[in-house]
Write a protein that holds these residues in place. Structure first.
Motif, PDB file in Angstrom:
ATOM      1  N   ASP A   1       0.806  -1.229   0.000  1.00  0.00           N
ATOM      2  CA  ASP A   1       0.000   0.000   0.000  1.00  0.00           C
ATOM      3  C   ASP A   1       0.834   1.272   0.000  1.00  0.00           C
ATOM      4  OD1 ASP A   1       0.977  -0.224   2.537  1.00  0.00           O
ATOM      5  OD2 ASP A   1      -0.963  -0.077   3.563  1.00  0.00           O
ATOM      6  N   HIS A   2       2.180   1.143   0.032  1.00  0.00           N
ATOM      7  CA  HIS A   2       3.049   2.314  -0.040  1.00  0.00           C
ATOM      8  C   HIS A   2       4.078   2.080  -1.146  1.00  0.00           C
ATOM      9  CE1 HIS A   2       1.211   3.262   3.802  1.00  0.00           C
ATOM     10  NE2 HIS A   2       1.726   4.463   3.698  1.00  0.00           N
ATOM     11  N   PRO A   3       3.645   2.178  -2.398  1.00  0.00           N
ATOM     12  CA  PRO A   3       4.540   1.829  -3.505  1.00  0.00           C
ATOM     13  C   PRO A   3       5.693   2.816  -3.643  1.00  0.00           C
ATOM     14  CG  PRO A   3       2.525   2.829  -4.332  1.00  0.00           C
ATOM     15  CD  PRO A   3       2.318   2.599  -2.871  1.00  0.00           C
ATOM     16  N   ALA A   4       6.861   2.285  -3.989  1.00  0.00           N
ATOM     17  CA  ALA A   4       8.010   3.108  -4.346  1.00  0.00           C
ATOM     18  C   ALA A   4       8.238   3.094  -5.842  1.00  0.00           C
ATOM     19  CB  ALA A   4       9.264   2.610  -3.628  1.00  0.00           C
ATOM     20  N   THR A   5       7.758   2.009  -6.492  1.00  0.00           N
ATOM     21  CA  THR A   5       7.919   1.858  -7.936  1.00  0.00           C
ATOM     22  C   THR A   5       6.563   1.547  -8.548  1.00  0.00           C
ATOM     23  OG1 THR A   5      10.172   1.024  -7.687  1.00  0.00           O
ATOM     24  CG2 THR A   5       9.057   0.562  -9.770  1.00  0.00           C
ATOM     25  N   VAL A   6       6.183   2.318  -9.541  1.00  0.00           N
ATOM     26  CA  VAL A   6       4.883   2.160 -10.199  1.00  0.00           C
ATOM     27  C   VAL A   6       5.116   1.812 -11.657  1.00  0.00           C
ATOM     28  CG1 VAL A   6       2.792   3.373 -10.955  1.00  0.00           C
ATOM     29  CG2 VAL A   6       3.667   3.716  -8.654  1.00  0.00           C
ATOM     30  N   ALA A   7       4.346   0.875 -12.163  1.00  0.00           N
ATOM     31  CA  ALA A   7       4.342   0.580 -13.596  1.00  0.00           C
ATOM     32  C   ALA A   7       3.038   1.084 -14.188  1.00  0.00           C
ATOM     33  CB  ALA A   7       4.490  -0.913 -13.847  1.00  0.00           C
ATOM     34  N   VAL A   8       3.143   1.805 -15.281  1.00  0.00           N
ATOM     35  CA  VAL A   8       1.975   2.316 -15.996  1.00  0.00           C
ATOM     36  C   VAL A   8       1.924   1.613 -17.350  1.00  0.00           C
ATOM     37  CG1 VAL A   8       0.838   4.335 -16.977  1.00  0.00           C
ATOM     38  CG2 VAL A   8       2.132   4.548 -14.837  1.00  0.00           C
ATOM     39  N   VAL A   9       0.827   0.926 -17.610  1.00  0.00           N
ATOM     40  CA  VAL A   9       0.681   0.168 -18.850  1.00  0.00           C
ATOM     41  C   VAL A   9      -0.230   0.951 -19.780  1.00  0.00           C
ATOM     42  CG1 VAL A   9      -0.076  -2.001 -19.882  1.00  0.00           C
ATOM     43  CG2 VAL A   9       1.046  -2.003 -17.634  1.00  0.00           C
ATOM     44  N   GLY A  10       0.347   1.500 -20.834  1.00  0.00           N
ATOM     45  CA  GLY A  10      -0.388   2.372 -21.748  1.00  0.00           C
ATOM     46  C   GLY A  10       0.060   3.805 -21.557  1.00  0.00           C
TER      47      GLY A  10
ATOM     48  N   GLY B   1      -2.448   7.423 -19.219  1.00  0.00           N
ATOM     49  CA  GLY B   1      -1.222   6.814 -18.739  1.00  0.00           C
ATOM     50  C   GLY B   1      -0.101   7.816 -18.540  1.00  0.00           C
ATOM     51  N   GLY B   2       0.043   8.748 -19.474  1.00  0.00           N
ATOM     52  CA  GLY B   2       1.068   9.768 -19.323  1.00  0.00           C
ATOM     53  C   GLY B   2       0.827  10.648 -18.114  1.00  0.00           C
ATOM     54  N   SER B   3      -0.424  10.969 -17.871  1.00  0.00           N
ATOM     55  CA  SER B   3      -0.772  11.792 -16.723  1.00  0.00           C
ATOM     56  C   SER B   3      -0.518  11.048 -15.412  1.00  0.00           C
ATOM     57  CB  SER B   3      -2.240  12.217 -16.834  1.00  0.00           C
ATOM     58  OG  SER B   3      -2.575  13.185 -15.885  1.00  0.00           O
ATOM     59  N   TRP B   4      -0.876   9.742 -15.367  1.00  0.00           N
ATOM     60  CA  TRP B   4      -0.557   8.915 -14.193  1.00  0.00           C
ATOM     61  C   TRP B   4       0.955   8.936 -13.942  1.00  0.00           C
ATOM     62  CZ3 TRP B   4      -3.621   7.727 -10.564  1.00  0.00           C
ATOM     63  CH2 TRP B   4      -4.839   7.062 -10.703  1.00  0.00           C
ATOM     64  N   ALA B   5       1.732   8.753 -15.015  1.00  0.00           N
ATOM     65  CA  ALA B   5       3.183   8.702 -14.881  1.00  0.00           C
ATOM     66  C   ALA B   5       3.729  10.000 -14.290  1.00  0.00           C
ATOM     67  CB  ALA B   5       3.819   8.420 -16.244  1.00  0.00           C
ATOM     68  N   ALA B   6       3.240  11.136 -14.779  1.00  0.00           N
ATOM     69  CA  ALA B   6       3.693  12.428 -14.269  1.00  0.00           C
ATOM     70  C   ALA B   6       3.362  12.573 -12.792  1.00  0.00           C
ATOM     71  CB  ALA B   6       3.059  13.559 -15.077  1.00  0.00           C
ATOM     72  N   LEU B   7       2.175  12.146 -12.406  1.00  0.00           N
ATOM     73  CA  LEU B   7       1.760  12.247 -11.012  1.00  0.00           C
ATOM     74  C   LEU B   7       2.706  11.461 -10.113  1.00  0.00           C
ATOM     75  CD1 LEU B   7      -0.489  13.112  -8.948  1.00  0.00           C
ATOM     76  CD2 LEU B   7      -1.553  10.892  -9.418  1.00  0.00           C
ATOM     77  N   ALA B   8       2.987  10.212 -10.483  1.00  0.00           N
ATOM     78  CA  ALA B   8       3.860   9.381  -9.661  1.00  0.00           C
ATOM     79  C   ALA B   8       5.276   9.941  -9.616  1.00  0.00           C
ATOM     80  CB  ALA B   8       3.856   7.946 -10.199  1.00  0.00           C
ATOM     81  N   LEU B   9       5.766  10.439 -10.733  1.00  0.00           N
ATOM     82  CA  LEU B   9       7.094  11.051 -10.745  1.00  0.00           C
ATOM     83  C   LEU B   9       7.142  12.267  -9.833  1.00  0.00           C
ATOM     84  CD1 LEU B   9       7.911  10.902 -14.568  1.00  0.00           C
ATOM     85  CD2 LEU B   9       9.062   9.590 -12.767  1.00  0.00           C
ATOM     86  N   ALA B  10       6.092  13.074  -9.867  1.00  0.00           N
ATOM     87  CA  ALA B  10       6.070  14.305  -9.078  1.00  0.00           C
ATOM     88  C   ALA B  10       6.120  14.027  -7.583  1.00  0.00           C
ATOM     89  CB  ALA B  10       4.822  15.125  -9.407  1.00  0.00           C
ATOM     90  N   TYR B  11       5.619  12.864  -7.162  1.00  0.00           N
ATOM     91  CA  TYR B  11       5.632  12.523  -5.750  1.00  0.00           C
ATOM     92  C   TYR B  11       6.732  11.535  -5.403  1.00  0.00           C
ATOM     93  CZ  TYR B  11       1.528  15.364  -5.219  1.00  0.00           C
ATOM     94  OH  TYR B  11       0.675  16.439  -5.185  1.00  0.00           O
ATOM     95  N   GLY B  12       7.790  11.533  -6.212  1.00  0.00           N
ATOM     96  CA  GLY B  12       9.016  10.860  -5.834  1.00  0.00           C
ATOM     97  C   GLY B  12       9.131   9.397  -6.155  1.00  0.00           C
ATOM     98  N   LEU B  13       8.179   8.836  -6.904  1.00  0.00           N
ATOM     99  CA  LEU B  13       8.231   7.424  -7.215  1.00  0.00           C
ATOM    100  C   LEU B  13       9.027   7.171  -8.488  1.00  0.00           C
ATOM    101  CD1 LEU B  13       5.812   7.764  -5.236  1.00  0.00           C
ATOM    102  CD2 LEU B  13       4.730   5.833  -6.371  1.00  0.00           C
ATOM    103  N   THR B  14       9.562   5.970  -8.602  1.00  0.00           N
ATOM    104  CA  THR B  14      10.160   5.522  -9.849  1.00  0.00           C
ATOM    105  C   THR B  14       9.052   4.964 -10.725  1.00  0.00           C
ATOM    106  OG1 THR B  14      12.274   5.012  -8.807  1.00  0.00           O
ATOM    107  CG2 THR B  14      11.784   3.889 -10.894  1.00  0.00           C
ATOM    108  N   VAL B  15       9.054   5.331 -12.007  1.00  0.00           N
ATOM    109  CA  VAL B  15       7.946   4.972 -12.902  1.00  0.00           C
ATOM    110  C   VAL B  15       8.475   4.233 -14.120  1.00  0.00           C
ATOM    111  CG1 VAL B  15       6.058   5.847 -14.331  1.00  0.00           C
ATOM    112  CG2 VAL B  15       6.590   6.953 -12.144  1.00  0.00           C
ATOM    113  N   HIS B  16       7.898   3.068 -14.374  1.00  0.00           N
ATOM    114  CA  HIS B  16       8.165   2.301 -15.586  1.00  0.00           C
ATOM    115  C   HIS B  16       6.909   2.348 -16.447  1.00  0.00           C
ATOM    116  CE1 HIS B  16      11.961   0.219 -14.297  1.00  0.00           C
ATOM    117  NE2 HIS B  16      11.509   0.639 -13.119  1.00  0.00           N
ATOM    118  N   VAL B  17       7.016   2.869 -17.648  1.00  0.00           N
ATOM    119  CA  VAL B  17       5.886   2.963 -18.566  1.00  0.00           C
ATOM    120  C   VAL B  17       6.070   1.922 -19.668  1.00  0.00           C
ATOM    121  CG1 VAL B  17       4.645   4.416 -20.217  1.00  0.00           C
ATOM    122  CG2 VAL B  17       5.548   5.413 -18.101  1.00  0.00           C
ATOM    123  N   ALA B  18       4.990   1.201 -19.961  1.00  0.00           N
ATOM    124  CA  ALA B  18       5.026   0.202 -21.030  1.00  0.00           C
ATOM    125  C   ALA B  18       4.037   0.570 -22.118  1.00  0.00           C
ATOM    126  CB  ALA B  18       4.681  -1.180 -20.473  1.00  0.00           C
ATOM    127  N   ASP B  19       4.531   0.642 -23.360  1.00  0.00           N
ATOM    128  CA  ASP B  19       3.667   0.887 -24.500  1.00  0.00           C
ATOM    129  C   ASP B  19       4.436   0.470 -25.754  1.00  0.00           C
ATOM    130  OD1 ASP B  19       2.156   2.171 -26.686  1.00  0.00           O
ATOM    131  OD2 ASP B  19       1.091   3.187 -25.058  1.00  0.00           O
TER     132      ASP B  19
END
Length: 321
Positions: free
Chosen positions: A6-15, A20-38
């Motif tokens: 429930d406290h992720p440090a790494t998020v994967a966004v599929v799409g 998906g791009g907006s989700w990725a920006a949100l997670a990056l802005a709050y300090g998470l590592t983001v892996h995007v797949a498309d």
């Protein structure tokens, strides 16, 4: 029983589309590592152009992009994720295929959350070996700015998964609401659809133009709805007796209005009238208006928080003060 993360440090966004791009920006802005797949060609180049602007909306600098990884292979993107946010096309057959693959490529304590705007988890979670960790976390466009997320569990979703998703969304500074029934369109899209149905019918009847209808909502009830919900707004209009007074005195006429509400067909003629109406209203200024709208959203959210209207949760900052 598996304890969900429930406290992720790494998020994967599929799409990597607009959601998906907006989700990725949100997670990056709050300090998470983001892996995007498309798998689409040129995705990384496009994200490295669009995401810095989203990060700027959130007051985050371009250095956040150092935590972005872009993949064409979905299994590599999700291999080390603590949370997976699926933002693929709205097709249940594709979601079944995607979630079966995600289920096989991630640890069983990783929440698999779909951004589906209308499907409940029960329509695709049974394609997984661990369906209990599949949930819908439906954001509103653009997710990095609009804080609402509808969290919907399916027939096989565990309570631990729902709780972990609510916690993860709160960590991302979203305002999650739990939807306790699987309904086409969840809750808020159904409310929007009800307004659009009547709006389209009023235009069809010739009662009002598209531009004047937009003005009527944005300059009238829309101003109040941006600050408080429709039922709280109605309650405050009733004086000392509140909603009880409103329903006693205006309820019967409202029931009569309900019986006269429209049920329009989206005929080619009506579609043309709506499209031409909004095209004339915006006059080719869509990119500029969209950018100004997003800047205003940031200011509006800040204004609501400063006035203690960001949430009516008594523990919320601003209200508690």
């Amino acid at each position: 029983m598996t304890t969900m993360r429930d406290h992720p440090a790494t998020v994967a966004v599929v799409g990597a589309g607009s959601i998906g791009g907006s989700w990725a920006a949100l997670a990056l802005a709050y300090g998470l590592t983001v892996h995007v797949a498309d798998p689409a060609f040129g995705v990384e180049e496009r994200l490295r152009v669009t995401l810095p602007a989203h990060l700027g909306d959130l007051g985050s600098g371009p250095e956040a992009m150092d935590r972005l990884r872009v993949h064409t292979d979905m299994t590599r993107a999700v291999a080390h994720a603590d949370l997976v946010l699926e933002a693929g096309p709205e097709r249940v057959d594709l979601k079944r295929t995607l979630f079966a693959a995600l289920d096989g490529a991630t640890d069983p304590d990783v929440v698999l959350a779909s951004s589906s705007s209308g499907f409940g988890p029960s329509t695709f979670q049974d394609a997984c070996r661990h369906p209990e960790r599949v949930v819908v976390a439906h954001p509103f466009n653009p997710p990095h700015l609009v804080p609402l997320v509808e969290v919907v569990g399916g027939r096989l979703t565990s309570e631990e998964t729902v709780a972990a998703t609510m916690s993860a969304m709160t960590l991302l500074h979203r305002r999650p609401v739990r939807v306790r029934a699987e309904l086409p369109g969840h809750v808020v899209n159904r409310l929007q659809a009800a307004l659009w149905r009547e709006a389209y019918d009023l235009v069809r009847r010739g009662a009002i133009s598209v531009a004047e209808l937009d003005l009527a909502v944005s300059s009238g009830p829309g101003l109040r709805w941006a600050l408080l919900g429709p039922i709280a707004t109605q309650h405050l209009s009733g004086g000392p007796e509140g909603l009880a007074h409103v329903l006693a005195h205006l309820g019967p006429p409202m029931v009569e209005w309900w019986s006269d509400l429209g049920d329009p067909a989206l005929t080619p003629e009506l579609v043309t009238e709506l499209v031409e109406g909004v095209t004339n209203e915006l006059g080719g200024r869509e990119p500029d208006i969209l950018a100004r709208r997003d800047r205003a959203l940031v200011e509006l959210l800040d204004l609501k928080d400063r006035h203690g209207l960001g949430s009516l949760d008594p523990q919320a900052e601003g209200v508690a003060r």
